[in-house]
Design a protein around this motif. Sequence first.
Motif, PDB file in Angstrom:
ATOM      1  N   HIS A  47       0.818  -1.212   0.000  1.00 29.91           N
ATOM      2  CA  HIS A  47       0.000   0.000   0.000  1.00 29.91           C
ATOM      3  C   HIS A  47       0.854   1.264   0.000  1.00 29.91           C
ATOM      4  N   SER A  48       2.004   1.221   0.618  1.00 25.62           N
ATOM      5  CA  SER A  48       2.929   2.348   0.550  1.00 25.62           C
ATOM      6  C   SER A  48       3.435   2.534  -0.875  1.00 25.62           C
ATOM      7  N   LEU A  49       3.813   1.444  -1.503  1.00 23.58           N
ATOM      8  CA  LEU A  49       4.262   1.503  -2.900  1.00 23.58           C
ATOM      9  C   LEU A  49       3.130   1.983  -3.810  1.00 23.58           C
ATOM     10  N   GLY A  50       1.932   1.492  -3.567  1.00 21.03           N
ATOM     11  CA  GLY A  50       0.782   1.898  -4.374  1.00 21.03           C
ATOM     12  C   GLY A  50       0.555   3.396  -4.322  1.00 21.03           C
ATOM     13  N   ALA A  51       0.671   3.983  -3.137  1.00 19.09           N
ATOM     14  CA  ALA A  51       0.491   5.439  -3.000  1.00 19.09           C
ATOM     15  C   ALA A  51       1.569   6.182  -3.787  1.00 19.09           C
ATOM     16  N   ARG A  52       2.807   5.717  -3.703  1.00 15.85           N
ATOM     17  CA  ARG A  52       3.896   6.371  -4.445  1.00 15.85           C
ATOM     18  C   ARG A  52       3.702   6.218  -5.952  1.00 15.85           C
ATOM     19  N   ILE A  53       3.256   5.047  -6.386  1.00 18.04           N
ATOM     20  CA  ILE A  53       3.041   4.827  -7.816  1.00 18.04           C
ATOM     21  C   ILE A  53       1.921   5.729  -8.324  1.00 18.04           C
ATOM     22  N   HIS A  54       0.856   5.848  -7.565  1.00 17.95           N
ATOM     23  CA  HIS A  54      -0.230   6.757  -7.974  1.00 17.95           C
ATOM     24  C   HIS A  54       0.293   8.179  -8.125  1.00 17.95           C
ATOM     25  N   THR A  55       1.152   8.619  -7.206  1.00 14.11           N
ATOM     26  CA  THR A  55       1.739   9.961  -7.296  1.00 14.11           C
ATOM     27  C   THR A  55       2.578  10.084  -8.555  1.00 14.11           C
ATOM     28  N   ARG A  56       3.396   9.076  -8.842  1.00 17.76           N
ATOM     29  CA  ARG A  56       4.238   9.112 -10.047  1.00 17.76           C
ATOM     30  C   ARG A  56       3.377   9.157 -11.313  1.00 17.76           C
ATOM     31  N   LEU A  57       2.295   8.408 -11.330  1.00 19.36           N
ATOM     32  CA  LEU A  57       1.412   8.427 -12.494  1.00 19.36           C
ATOM     33  C   LEU A  57       0.793   9.805 -12.699  1.00 19.36           C
ATOM     34  N   ARG A  58       0.411  10.459 -11.591  1.00 15.50           N
ATOM     35  CA  ARG A  58      -0.140  11.818 -11.697  1.00 15.50           C
ATOM     36  C   ARG A  58       0.921  12.792 -12.179  1.00 15.50           C
ATOM     37  N   GLU A  75       9.414   1.146  -8.584  1.00 18.11           N
ATOM     38  CA  GLU A  75       8.384   0.935  -7.563  1.00 18.11           C
ATOM     39  C   GLU A  75       7.347  -0.085  -8.023  1.00 18.11           C
ATOM     40  N   TRP A  76       7.022  -0.074  -9.313  1.00 21.28           N
ATOM     41  CA  TRP A  76       6.102  -1.086  -9.835  1.00 21.28           C
ATOM     42  C   TRP A  76       6.707  -2.474  -9.664  1.00 21.28           C
ATOM     43  N   ASN A  77       7.971  -2.632 -10.000  1.00 23.15           N
ATOM     44  CA  ASN A  77       8.619  -3.939  -9.862  1.00 23.15           C
ATOM     45  C   ASN A  77       8.646  -4.377  -8.403  1.00 23.15           C
ATOM     46  N   ASP A  78       8.840  -3.432  -7.480  1.00 19.84           N
ATOM     47  CA  ASP A  78       8.772  -3.767  -6.056  1.00 19.84           C
ATOM     48  C   ASP A  78       7.360  -4.207  -5.670  1.00 19.84           C
ATOM     49  N   LEU A  79       6.347  -3.510  -6.192  1.00 14.30           N
ATOM     50  CA  LEU A  79       4.960  -3.906  -5.909  1.00 14.30           C
ATOM     51  C   LEU A  79       4.688  -5.311  -6.446  1.00 14.30           C
ATOM     52  N   MET A  80       5.258  -5.634  -7.599  1.00 10.87           N
ATOM     53  CA  MET A  80       5.055  -6.967  -8.154  1.00 10.87           C
ATOM     54  C   MET A  80       5.658  -8.039  -7.256  1.00 10.87           C
ATOM     55  N   CYS A  81       6.711  -7.708  -6.528  1.00  7.89           N
ATOM     56  CA  CYS A  81       7.275  -8.652  -5.552  1.00  7.89           C
ATOM     57  C   CYS A  81       6.280  -8.908  -4.422  1.00  7.89           C
ATOM     58  N   CYS A  82       5.488  -7.899  -4.083  1.00  2.00           N
ATOM     59  CA  CYS A  82       4.473  -8.054  -3.037  1.00  2.00           C
ATOM     60  C   CYS A  82       3.291  -8.889  -3.512  1.00  2.00           C
TER      61      CYS A  82
END
Length: 134
Positions: A47-58, A75-82
């Motif tokens: 969820h921390s990574l998700g928030a950062r990814i959403h910010t990067r997308l914006r 960060e996406w690749n890290d989220l994929m590890c999760c």
Amino acid sequence: MATLEYASDITPEDVNAALACVSRHALAEEAGSRPANLALSVYTVAHSLGARIHTRLRLNAAGQNRDTMFQLRDEWNDLMCCVEPWQGQALFNEQRFRTVEHMNEAGAAFRAYAISQARRFAEGSAAPPPSSQP
């Protein structure tokens, strides 16, 4: 939906789907158990990574993408590890939940070209074998 290949293909919907997958499976563990504690840690990181990814997308959508795409990819690749522990389970999207190496198609093409040129150079500059003259 098409297979995710590049960082530029990542959408907010992909992030939300990945977080939903982690949430469903992580929170389904028996509370207080070791697997539940580990899953809760993965949930928190995801969820921390998700928030950062959403910010990067914006930021990327706003044209502020100087370094954003590299960070987005990492960060996406890290989220994929999760998400990966639940591969093959409900909500796991085989087409979209994958790591990415390149920012976009042009980046992948440039890397392939650079590698081919390096190989050609290496083949052309290789020292000839020593002659076997008596």
